[in-house]
Design a protein around this motif. Structure first.
Motif: not given
Lengths: 156, 116
Positions: B27-30, B32-34
């Protein structure tokens, strides 16, 4: 490019089908302590803001708050349930403001509107901008911003 | 950090992301979150962040399960305020080939050092 739709690219909504001004409302979801604990474990972001209930009693917020990126991730999932899947959709960029805290037990939902569309010069995917507002159960805006999505053209 | 099926499954659960048709997709946001947790594993002590205020972010190329990402940050601007200060952090996420996968700038409210 990634496609998170339930339908294949052939059946999904293409760039040409999307109208500027279209509005979508997502279902709502209650953000729980478990969501925050799982997100801290996944991301490795154990900042006291999200993990230390005692420290946070004396803070600006008075209690633990959800990670801003958890709110962003949840609203993305929620809005995907409140709008059609777009063909070959992938996220190109975003501008995002964290306006207020999301606390344990808050129930959030998303209101969104197609703000702009830009076709590519060639046959490649177009860019669609969605303006999003994330609201809590009191109607207060907790997050807002714009996301840019690449969307396949028909026959593209 | 190597992106695994477990990261994607956990993220899909917490964010309610629909699984991709492509089983290797992330997922595109993963990433960034990590990247927000990767910053805690450097020798420098973490910023005392009072609040995350906003950010701008570009998704330059997709990441895939099996890719190994790292994050590189730099303080771009610093503005003192009464309660603390506003820091703008520039951040890039790179893959194992050194390609920038995602990048952007984050605005943070950071505490002042407590008075002795």
């Amino acid at each position: 490019m990634l496609c998170y739709g339930l339908v294949s690219a052939g059946e999904a909504v293409h760039f040409e089908d999307i109208r500027v001004g279209e509005e979508y409302t997502s279902p709502a979801r209650t953000v729980t302590e478990a969501d925050i604990v799982i997100f801290a474990g996944l991301s490795g972001d154990y900042n006291v803001l999200h993990t230390d209930a005692e420290y946070m009693k004396a803070s600006l917020f008075g209690e633990r708050i959800a990670h801003g990126l958890l709110g962003l991730s949840i609203q993305q999932g929620l809005l995907a349930r409140g709008m059609p899947a777009w063909a070959g959709e992938s996220l190109g960029g975003l501008r995002w403001k964290l306006k207020g805290p999301i606390k344990i037990g808050d129930t959030i939902h998303v209101r969104a509107r197609v703000a702009a569309k830009k076709a590519a010069a060639g046959p490649g995917p177009g860019v669609v901008t969605i303006a999003r507002t994330v609201l809590n159960q009191r109607g207060e805006v907790v997050q807002e911003g714009e996301t840019e999505h690449a969307v396949q053209r028909r026959g593209g | 950090m190597t992106l695994t099926e477990a990261h994607v499954a956990l993220f899909a659960g917490v964010a309610e992301t629909r699984r991709a048709l492509d089983p290797g997709a992330v997922p595109d946001l993963l990433p960034l979150c990590l990247s927000s947790g990767l910053g805690w594993r450097v020798p420098q002590p973490p910023l005392v962040v009072l609040a995350f205020m906003g950010f701008e972010w570009r998704f330059l190329q997709p990441a895939r399960i099996g890719d190994t990402i790292r994050s590189r940050s730099r303080t771009l601007t610093k503005r003192p305020m009464r309660e603390g200060g506003i820091i703008v952090e520039g951040r890039e996420i790179l893959n194992q080939r050194g390609e920038i996968v995602q990048s952007g700038r984050l605005t943070l409210l950071v505490a002042r050092r407590p008075r002795p």
